[in-house]
Write a protein that holds these residues in place. Structure first.
Motif, mmCIF file in Angstrom:
data_model
loop_
_atom_site.group_PDB
_atom_site.id
_atom_site.type_symbol
_atom_site.label_atom_id
_atom_site.label_comp_id
_atom_site.label_asym_id
_atom_site.label_seq_id
_atom_site.Cartn_x
_atom_site.Cartn_y
_atom_site.Cartn_z
ATOM 1 N N GLN A 149 27.119 31.996 6.804
ATOM 2 C CA GLN A 149 26.016 30.351 6.756
ATOM 3 C C GLN A 149 24.957 30.668 5.656
ATOM 4 O OE1 GLN A 149 26.260 32.722 8.992
ATOM 5 N NE2 GLN A 149 26.481 32.026 11.141
ATOM 6 N N ARG A 150 24.965 31.949 4.887
ATOM 7 C CA ARG A 150 24.026 31.639 3.858
ATOM 8 C C ARG A 150 24.326 30.636 2.463
ATOM 9 N NH1 ARG A 150 22.041 36.301 5.768
ATOM 10 N NH2 ARG A 150 24.093 37.247 4.418
ATOM 11 N N LEU A 151 25.615 31.155 1.747
ATOM 12 C CA LEU A 151 27.151 30.052 1.431
ATOM 13 C C LEU A 151 27.483 28.534 1.674
ATOM 14 C CD1 LEU A 151 29.238 33.009 0.376
ATOM 15 C CD2 LEU A 151 27.067 31.800 -1.035
ATOM 16 N N GLY A 152 26.834 28.709 2.803
ATOM 17 C CA GLY A 152 27.421 27.104 3.649
ATOM 18 C C GLY A 152 28.558 26.490 3.508
ATOM 19 N N LEU A 153 29.646 27.206 4.116
ATOM 20 C CA LEU A 153 30.945 27.685 4.324
ATOM 21 C C LEU A 153 31.109 27.619 5.576
ATOM 22 C CD1 LEU A 153 31.698 30.858 2.016
ATOM 23 C CD2 LEU A 153 31.806 28.283 1.989
ATOM 24 N N GLU A 154 31.755 26.496 6.041
ATOM 25 C CA GLU A 154 32.568 26.259 7.573
ATOM 26 C C GLU A 154 33.448 27.154 8.024
ATOM 27 O OE1 GLU A 154 33.897 22.080 8.351
ATOM 28 O OE2 GLU A 154 31.414 21.492 6.802
ATOM 29 N N ARG A 155 33.516 27.683 9.349
ATOM 30 C CA ARG A 155 33.691 29.001 10.030
ATOM 31 C C ARG A 155 35.572 27.944 10.209
ATOM 32 N NH1 ARG A 155 31.414 29.700 14.843
ATOM 33 N NH2 ARG A 155 31.129 32.034 14.647
ATOM 34 N N PHE B 35 34.308 33.307 -3.806
ATOM 35 C CA PHE B 35 35.090 34.963 -4.429
ATOM 36 C C PHE B 35 34.254 35.567 -5.477
ATOM 37 C CE2 PHE B 35 37.930 35.567 -8.768
ATOM 38 C CZ PHE B 35 38.399 36.549 -8.146
ATOM 39 N N PRO B 36 33.847 36.871 -4.770
ATOM 40 C CA PRO B 36 32.857 38.135 -4.918
ATOM 41 C C PRO B 36 33.494 38.606 -5.473
ATOM 42 C CG PRO B 36 33.803 37.600 -2.449
ATOM 43 C CD PRO B 36 34.579 37.417 -3.447
ATOM 44 N N VAL B 37 33.067 38.500 -7.793
ATOM 45 C CA VAL B 37 33.976 38.802 -8.840
ATOM 46 C C VAL B 37 33.319 40.174 -8.702
ATOM 47 C CG1 VAL B 37 33.934 37.922 -10.398
ATOM 48 C CG2 VAL B 37 34.184 36.723 -9.549
ATOM 49 N N HIS B 38 34.490 41.217 -8.875
ATOM 50 C CA HIS B 38 34.150 42.427 -9.091
ATOM 51 C C HIS B 38 33.764 42.302 -11.105
ATOM 52 C CE1 HIS B 38 35.175 46.393 -9.929
ATOM 53 N NE2 HIS B 38 36.140 46.909 -8.946
ATOM 54 N N PRO B 39 32.622 43.339 -11.264
ATOM 55 C CA PRO B 39 32.187 43.963 -12.658
ATOM 56 C C PRO B 39 33.855 43.679 -13.336
ATOM 57 C CG PRO B 39 30.995 45.554 -11.368
ATOM 58 C CD PRO B 39 32.656 45.006 -9.853
ATOM 59 N N ALA C 221 34.186 24.661 -11.545
ATOM 60 C CA ALA C 221 35.431 23.718 -10.725
ATOM 61 C C ALA C 221 35.221 23.652 -9.242
ATOM 62 C CB ALA C 221 36.456 24.705 -11.144
ATOM 63 N N PRO C 222 35.380 22.745 -9.036
ATOM 64 C CA PRO C 222 34.875 21.776 -8.076
ATOM 65 C C PRO C 222 35.817 23.012 -6.318
ATOM 66 C CG PRO C 222 35.945 19.653 -8.837
ATOM 67 C CD PRO C 222 35.839 21.600 -9.623
ATOM 68 N N GLY C 223 34.708 22.971 -5.513
ATOM 69 C CA GLY C 223 35.525 24.175 -4.112
ATOM 70 C C GLY C 223 35.362 25.915 -4.477
ATOM 71 N N VAL C 224 34.434 25.553 -6.196
ATOM 72 C CA VAL C 224 34.918 27.508 -6.355
ATOM 73 C C VAL C 224 33.697 28.588 -6.208
ATOM 74 C CG1 VAL C 224 35.115 29.454 -8.167
ATOM 75 C CG2 VAL C 224 36.432 27.423 -7.464
ATOM 76 N N GLN C 225 32.958 29.057 -5.492
ATOM 77 C CA GLN C 225 31.990 29.609 -5.579
ATOM 78 C C GLN C 225 31.862 30.308 -6.029
ATOM 79 O OE1 GLN C 225 28.580 29.542 -2.643
ATOM 80 N NE2 GLN C 225 30.356 28.263 -0.932
ATOM 81 N N LEU C 226 31.701 31.640 -7.329
ATOM 82 C CA LEU C 226 31.447 32.693 -7.344
ATOM 83 C C LEU C 226 30.284 34.207 -7.738
ATOM 84 C CD1 LEU C 226 32.693 32.433 -11.269
ATOM 85 C CD2 LEU C 226 34.576 32.358 -8.688
ATOM 86 N N VAL C 227 30.246 34.888 -6.779
ATOM 87 C CA VAL C 227 29.067 35.699 -6.321
ATOM 88 C C VAL C 227 29.149 36.610 -6.759
ATOM 89 C CG1 VAL C 227 28.880 33.771 -4.171
ATOM 90 C CG2 VAL C 227 29.688 36.267 -3.751
ATOM 91 N N GLU C 228 27.945 37.196 -6.683
ATOM 92 C CA GLU C 228 28.382 39.140 -7.362
ATOM 93 C C GLU C 228 28.866 39.901 -5.922
ATOM 94 O OE1 GLU C 228 26.647 40.581 -9.719
ATOM 95 O OE2 GLU C 228 25.805 37.946 -11.118
ATOM 96 N N PRO C 229 29.673 40.929 -6.444
ATOM 97 C CA PRO C 229 29.956 41.833 -5.244
ATOM 98 C C PRO C 229 28.940 41.712 -4.150
ATOM 99 C CG PRO C 229 30.027 43.406 -8.012
ATOM 100 C CD PRO C 229 29.259 42.003 -7.516
ATOM 101 N N LEU C 230 29.878 42.185 -2.891
ATOM 102 C CA LEU C 230 29.114 42.201 -1.852
ATOM 103 C C LEU C 230 28.962 43.389 -0.923
ATOM 104 C CD1 LEU C 230 30.086 38.793 -0.296
ATOM 105 C CD2 LEU C 230 27.549 39.019 -0.897
ATOM 106 N N PHE D 79 30.771 41.010 3.140
ATOM 107 C CA PHE D 79 32.189 40.508 2.535
ATOM 108 C C PHE D 79 32.753 40.535 4.114
ATOM 109 C CE2 PHE D 79 36.168 42.169 1.800
ATOM 110 C CZ PHE D 79 36.454 41.137 0.495
ATOM 111 N N MET D 80 32.511 41.522 4.701
ATOM 112 C CA MET D 80 33.174 41.382 6.374
ATOM 113 C C MET D 80 32.939 40.550 7.091
ATOM 114 S SD MET D 80 36.324 43.659 5.791
ATOM 115 C CE MET D 80 36.543 42.815 7.765
ATOM 116 N N ASN D 81 31.837 40.064 6.694
ATOM 117 C CA ASN D 81 31.077 38.694 7.694
ATOM 118 C C ASN D 81 32.232 37.249 7.242
ATOM 119 O OD1 ASN D 81 29.402 35.972 7.321
ATOM 120 N ND2 ASN D 81 29.286 36.656 9.494
ATOM 121 N N LEU D 82 31.975 37.397 6.226
ATOM 122 C CA LEU D 82 32.833 36.233 5.176
ATOM 123 C C LEU D 82 34.248 36.063 5.333
ATOM 124 C CD1 LEU D 82 31.456 36.742 1.149
ATOM 125 C CD2 LEU D 82 31.279 34.326 3.813
#
Length: 378
Positions: free
Chosen positions: A194-200, A238-242, A260-269, A274-277
């Motif tokens: 929900q924080r990232l605004g994503l639909e199930r 995309f939780p991006v590995h260092p 790029a449209p539709g891409v969310q790059l986020v910090e490692p979780l 992560f499993m919630n996503l």
């Protein structure tokens, strides 16, 4: 009264934290053993490591070797030096290692040379690809181990083919499922989606870190192009590995992907977020090992960007497919059209692996104690 068994539980790199957590909690409840939690510090990153420990309810380690990053030789050597000193100072009765990272084989080598019994959880996995450093680690660790706990029948078969005595092998199931079930309530309540605004069911999760995918400009550039094409069809998080972030930036690809449209790059979780996503995703794109197992358990289609897997049961029974980078877009389209692989949960992937491991240790420890009594009683 039988002396308590002192167990060293090795927490190596981040992928292993989830595997040792259920074991740590299960062993700490037993009166016949004591546990020393040893964190080698391999791939240490405060944000990622501390988050995983906190998520999994693990206390501060009893011992932190502080190895850090480095070449394979540097990591292995530094873990061996640190762990040998720890064993000499306070000798365990059993060294318990998990997975296939450098610290796994390093601690197994130290214990074996000090004549300390070694147990390996997640034994018998084989990809057949010795270009993967993890495959070398798996082979060496299983050769050294006195107790080999396998997650699936292919592990038993691999060890038998290598001449391992059946007495050393016990199939216990998949410890990663224990971690998921241990944290299920917190995972479902996380709110990360929900924080990232994503639909199930309306997005895909991406994880990439393997050298073959991210260490050279050509393969990584092609992956970026494919991901952008997928994102036009299905939003990506995309939780991006260092390691991956460093190379995306070095090759001038970060901004292209981030904008790029539709891409969310986020910090490692951490594990919970992560499993919630993962749980609410339509599909997963990965080159990880563990994610192949978790998606099989959850019945979520998984596209693994590798040519081999040490977890073939995720292909034969689960929801996983191995694909080349060039096949990513059509594979995603196939899943979205309802033709993806669904599979089923393999036997003993039920959240009770830690209990079976504890029972097996106690059984074997009682046998050793009984043999010792027989040796001294006339």
């Amino acid at each position: 009264m039988m002396q308590r068994l002192r167990i060293d539980l090795i927490a190596a790199a981040r992928p292993n934290f989830m595997k040792i957590a259920p074991l740590f909690h299960a062993l700490r409840r037993e009166s016949w053993c004591s546990v020393r939690l040893v964190h080698t510090g391999q791939h240490y990153d405060k944000n990622m490591s501390d988050a995983f420990f906190s998520d999994l309810g693990l206390p501060a380690p009893d011992l932190h070797l502080g190895v850090g990053s480095g070449s394979h030789a540097e990591q292995t050597a530094n873990v061996m030096l640190g762990y040998e000193a720890a064993c000499v100072a306070e000798r365990p009765g059993l060294t318990l290692v998990v997975g296939d990272v450098n610290a796994t084989v390093a601690c197994a080598l130290v214990a074996a040379k000090l004549h300390i019994p070694v147990a390996h959880l997640e034994a018998g996995l084989r990809s057949g690809d010795r270009d993967m450093p993890e495959e070398i680690n798996r082979l060496v660790t299983d050769t050294l181990a006195d107790i080999l706990w396998t997650p699936s029948p292919d592990g038993d078969a691999n060890l038998a083919a290598e001449g391992v005595s059946p007495k050393k092998i016990t199939r216990v199931g998949n410890i990663m499922i224990d971690s998921y079930e241990l944290m299920r309530e917190r995972i479902e309540a996380s709110g990360e989606r929900q924080r990232l605004g994503l639909e199930r069911g309306g997005y895909a999760v991406v994880t990439l870190h393997r050298p073959s995918n991210v260490d050279a400009a050509g393969p990584l550039g092609e992956l970026v192009r494919q991901l952008i094409a997928v994102a036009a069809r299905l939003p990506l998080v995309f939780p991006v590995h260092p390691r991956t972030r460093k190379n995306l930036e070095a090759f001038g690809l970060w901004t292209t992907l981030a904008q790029a449209p539709g891409v969310q790059l986020v910090e490692p979780l951490g594990y919970v977020d992560f499993m919630n996503l993962v749980c609410d995703a339509r599909l997963i794109v990965t080159d990880s090992g563990g994610v192949q197992e978790e998606t099989t358990y959850l019945g979520i289609p998984c596209l693994t960007l590798r040519t081999t897997t040490e977890r073939p049961i995720t292909l034969t029974e689960g929801s996983n497919q191995l694909i080349a980078t060039a096949e990513l877009v059509p594979a995603v389209e196939n899943i979205l059209s309802g033709n993806g692989v669904h599979g089923r949960r393999p036997e003993l992937w039920d959240g009770h692996t830690a209990a079976r491991v504890v029972a097996d240790i106690r059984r074997r420890w009682n046998l050793v104690a009984a043999e010792a009594v027989e040796a001294v009683v006339p």
